[in-house]
Design an enzyme around this catalytic site. Structure first.
Site, PDB file in Angstrom:
ATOM      1  N   TRP A 210      10.259  -2.788  10.306  1.00  0.00           N
ATOM      2  CA  TRP A 210       9.327  -3.824  10.555  1.00  0.00           C
ATOM      3  C   TRP A 210       8.480  -4.475   9.658  1.00  0.00           C
ATOM      4  CZ3 TRP A 210       4.826  -1.604   9.595  1.00  0.00           C
ATOM      5  CH2 TRP A 210       4.901  -0.339   9.582  1.00  0.00           C
ATOM      6  N   ASN A 211       8.522  -3.950   8.545  1.00  0.00           N
ATOM      7  CA  ASN A 211       7.556  -4.130   7.582  1.00  0.00           C
ATOM      8  C   ASN A 211       7.845  -5.438   6.806  1.00  0.00           C
ATOM      9  OD1 ASN A 211       9.561  -2.715   6.207  1.00  0.00           O
ATOM     10  ND2 ASN A 211       8.379  -2.312   4.210  1.00  0.00           N
TER      11      ASN A 211
ATOM     12  N   GLY B  11      14.495   2.569   6.854  1.00  0.00           N
ATOM     13  CA  GLY B  11      13.682   3.180   7.871  1.00  0.00           C
ATOM     14  C   GLY B  11      13.362   4.458   7.570  1.00  0.00           C
ATOM     15  N   SER B  12      12.946   5.389   8.385  1.00  0.00           N
ATOM     16  CA  SER B  12      12.236   6.346   8.128  1.00  0.00           C
ATOM     17  C   SER B  12      13.535   7.589   7.736  1.00  0.00           C
ATOM     18  CB  SER B  12      11.750   6.949   9.325  1.00  0.00           C
ATOM     19  OG  SER B  12      12.465   7.398  10.338  1.00  0.00           O
TER      20      SER B  12
ATOM     21  N   GLU C 161      18.112   3.126   2.887  1.00  0.00           N
ATOM     22  CA  GLU C 161      16.939   3.183   2.150  1.00  0.00           C
ATOM     23  C   GLU C 161      15.619   3.783   3.001  1.00  0.00           C
ATOM     24  OE1 GLU C 161      13.128   0.826   0.391  1.00  0.00           O
ATOM     25  OE2 GLU C 161      14.798  -0.305   1.647  1.00  0.00           O
ATOM     26  N   LEU C 162      15.106   4.802   2.683  1.00  0.00           N
ATOM     27  CA  LEU C 162      14.413   5.757   3.427  1.00  0.00           C
ATOM     28  C   LEU C 162      12.986   5.824   3.077  1.00  0.00           C
ATOM     29  CD1 LEU C 162      17.143   8.372   4.401  1.00  0.00           C
ATOM     30  CD2 LEU C 162      16.759   6.198   5.714  1.00  0.00           C
TER      31      LEU C 162
ATOM     32  N   GLU D  45       4.420  10.750   3.778  1.00  0.00           N
ATOM     33  CA  GLU D  45       4.258   9.160   3.579  1.00  0.00           C
ATOM     34  C   GLU D  45       3.294   8.845   4.798  1.00  0.00           C
ATOM     35  OE1 GLU D  45       7.209   5.490   3.215  1.00  0.00           O
ATOM     36  OE2 GLU D  45       7.720   6.903   4.707  1.00  0.00           O
TER      37      GLU D  45
END
Length: 492
Positions: free
Chosen positions: A161-162, A238-239, A260-261, A394
C-alpha cells in the site's frame, strides 16, 4: 471540472469494480471493503472483497489471452506499454490526487510516484529489442546450441500500500513487454490506483485479458491467486510474514517467485563525514512518505566523535518538519491507517521499556484539525544496545533510534546484525571505506554518501529475509523470462 472534482468522480466510477478480460465488472454477492482517506478517516470509495471465484475468473482471462499476446513481436507489446506510460503522464494531476486520497503521501511526493510509474513502464518498453539469446558451439559435428528466452505465461502481481501505482507498474511493465499476461491484486487499503491504471489500459487499447485487476484481502483472494495452478510466476512486495506464506503456498506447483520483503536499513555516519549532508539525507530517508518506504533509514549508527553534533542537527531539523493535510504539500502526511498508527506506538513503547532514551517525543496527534486523521509526530530515540527492538525490527513510520559506535568495523558489525538485507547507508569521506563497503555490508542495495531512491536502470534486490529475485533494469527484466535450450544438429 476542477482537478478535485475529477478525482472524486473517477473514484466514484471505479468503486465496486474489478477489471477482467478488458472490461470493468461489478462482482455480485461479495462483501465490500471501504477505502478511507488517511487524512480524515472519511470513506472515499469501496471495492469488492474478491474471493476464489473472482481470482479464477481473472486468471482464466489472463490464460486465454497469453498465447496471442506472446505471439506479438516484442516491439508491438512495448508500444502499448509506452502508450500507457504517456497516458499516465497525461492524467498526472488526477492520478496524483487519487494516490493522496487513498494513501496519504504529500501531493508533491504523489506527483513523484506518478512520474516513477510512467518511468517503470517506459524503461520496460525500452527492453523490447534487447530480449536476446545465445548460440554456443557444440561438442558434436555440425551442431549448435541455441538458448532462447520466452515468457513464463501468467504473472500475478501482489503490491503493497505504500506505493500503490509505482509498484504495480514496476511489476506489470516488464512482465507485459516480456510476453506475459498480468493479474494485479491491488491492495485493499489503496486499491483505486490499480483500478485507475486499468482504466487507462482500457483507453490505450490493450487486448482483452492481458492486464487484469482484482482487489480483496490477502488471506482470501491473495491465497487463491497464489495457489492457482494457472499462475506461472508471482511477484510480490510486502512483509516478511506474507512472503513466507507465499513461499510455502507456491511450493506445491513450484511457481517462480520474486519477493521484495521488509527492510531494516542501517544509516552509518563516520567521524569524517559531511555532517550537514548526512543529516539532510537522514531526514529524507527517514521521513519521506511518513517513513513508509522499505529502504528507509530505520536505525542510525553514529561515530561517537560526531554523534552529539549529528543528533542536535537531526533533532532540530525533525522539529521543523511540517505535518498536515497532504494535499497542501507538508513534509509529513498521515500514516496509511489507524492500525499502522497503533503498531508504531506499540513499537516505541517497547523501545522505551527496553531502555532506549527518548530525545524527541512524538506520537499520534490527538488535538486540532489533524486529530481525525492518522497523523504522527516524529519520535527520535537513542539506544544503548543493538539488541533494542527499535534497532532490530522494521518500524515503517516516523520513528528512528540511534546507537553510538567507536569504529567503522563496529558499525559494520552492528549493521550486519540483522535478518534483513535490503538496503544500507554509509556516509564517509574515506575512499578506503567506500571501496570496502560493498564487500563488508551484507545488503542488496547500498547508498553511499546519498539518500535513498533507486533508479529504473539499476537493480532493486534484497538479501536474507528481505526477499528473492529483484526488480528494475536488465536484471529485473530478465526475471520475467524463462530460458529454453535447443540442440540443433545439421549433420544430415
Amino acid at each position: 471540472m476542477s482537478n478535485v472534482a475529477k478525482e472524486l468522480e473517477v473514484i466514484r466510477i471505479l468503486s465496486g469494480k474489478a477489471f477482467i478480460g478488458g472490461e470493468f465488472k461489478e462482482p455480485a454477492g461479495l462483501e465490500t471493503i471501504e477505502v478511507e482517506n488517511p487524512a480524515n478517516a472519511e470513506t472515499i470509495g469501496f471495492v469488492p472483497a474478491g474471493d476464489e471465484e473472482l481470482a479464477n475468473t481473472a486468471i482464466s482471462a489472463a490464460r486465454v489471452a497469453q498465447s496471442s499476446w506472446a505471439a506479438l513481436p516484442a516491439i508491438e507489446r512495448a508500444r502499448l506499454v509506452e502508450r500507457l506510460a504517456a497516458k499516465i503522464l497525461e492524467h498526472k494531476d488526477v492520478f496524483a490526487r487519487i494516490i493522496v486520497r487513498e494513501q496519504g503521501k504529500p501531493l508533491d511526493q504523489a506527483f513523484g510516484e506518478v512520474d516513477a510509474t510512467a518511468s517503470f513502464l517506459s524503461h520496460a518498453a525500452s527492453m523490447a529489442r534487447r530480449i536476446g539469446g545465445d548460440i554456443l558451439g557444440s561438442d558434436n559435428r555440425y551442431e549448435e546450441i541455441h538458448i532462447r528466452r520466452h515468457a513464463y505465461g501468467v504473472v500475478v502481481g501482489l503490491t503493497a500500500w505504500n506505493y500503490p501505482a509505482a509498484l504495480a507498474a514496476r511489476k506489470a511493465g516488464p512482465a507485459l513487454v516480456a510476453g506475459n499476461t498480468f493479474v494485479l491484486l491491488s491492495h485493499e487499503i489503496t486499491p483505486m490506483s490499480g483500478l485507475y491504471i486499468a482504466q487507462l489500459v482500457k483507453e490505450v487499447g490493450f487486448p482483452s485479458g492481458v492486464f487484469n485487476v482484482v482487489s480483496g484481502r490477502g488471506p482470501v483472494i491473495g491465497r487463491a491467486l497464489v495457489d492457482h495452478a494457472g499462475v506461472d510466476l508471482i511477484s510480490m512486495t510486502g512483509s516478511v510474514r506474507a512472503g513466507q506464506e507465499i513461499y510455502a503456498s507456491a511450493a506445491s506447483h513450484l511457481k517462480v517467485l520474486r519477493l521484495e520483503l521488509g527492510g531494516k536499513a542501517p544509516f552509518v555516519v563516520m567521524e569524517d563525514a559531511s555532517i550537514d549532508r548526512a543529516v539532510d539525507a537522514a531526514i529524507a530517508a527517514r521521513f519521506a512518505n511518513c517513513g513508509q518506504i522499505c529502504t528507509c533509514n530505520e536505525r542510525m549508527y553514529l561515530h561517537s566523535k560526531i554523534a552529539d553534533e549529528f543528533l542536535e542537527k537531526f533533532i532540530s531539523r525533525t522539529q521543523s518538519l511540517r505535518i498536515g493535510d497532504p494535499m497542501v504539500n507538508p513534509d509529513l502526511g498521515p500514516k496509511v491507517s489507524a492500525a499502522e498508527v497503533e503498531k508504531v506506538a506499540k513499537m516505541v513503547a517497547r523501545g522505551e521499556a527496553f531502555g532506549d532514551q527518548v530525545l524527541l517525543k512524538g506520537g499520534k496527534i490527538e488535538e486540532g484539525s489533524l486529530a481525525k486523521g492518522n497523523f504522527i509526530a516524529p519520535t527520535v530515540l537513542e539506544s544503548s544496545s543493538n539488541a533494542s527492538p527499535l534497532m532490530q525490527e522494521e518500524i515503517f513510520g516516523p520513528v528512528v533510534s540511534s546507537l553510538r559506535v567507536d569504529s567503522f568495523e563496529q558499525a559494520v558489525s552492528y549493521a550486519n546484525d540483522t535478518a534483513f538485507g535490503l538496503s544500507a547507508y554509509l556516509f564517509t569521506s574515506s575512499h578506503r571505506r567506500l571501496a570496502q563497503a560493498p564487500y563488508l555490508l551484507k545488503f542488496g542495495e547500498l547508498y553511499l554518501n546519498r539518500a535513498n531512491g533507486e533508479q529504473v536502470q539499476g537493480f532493486h534486490t534484497g538479501w536474507g529475509k528481505s526477499g528473492l529475485g529483484g526488480e528494475d533494469g536488465v536484471y529485473g527484466f530478465d526475471g520475467y523470462l524463462r530460458k529454453q535450450t535447443s540442440y540443433a544438429n545439421f549433420d544430415i
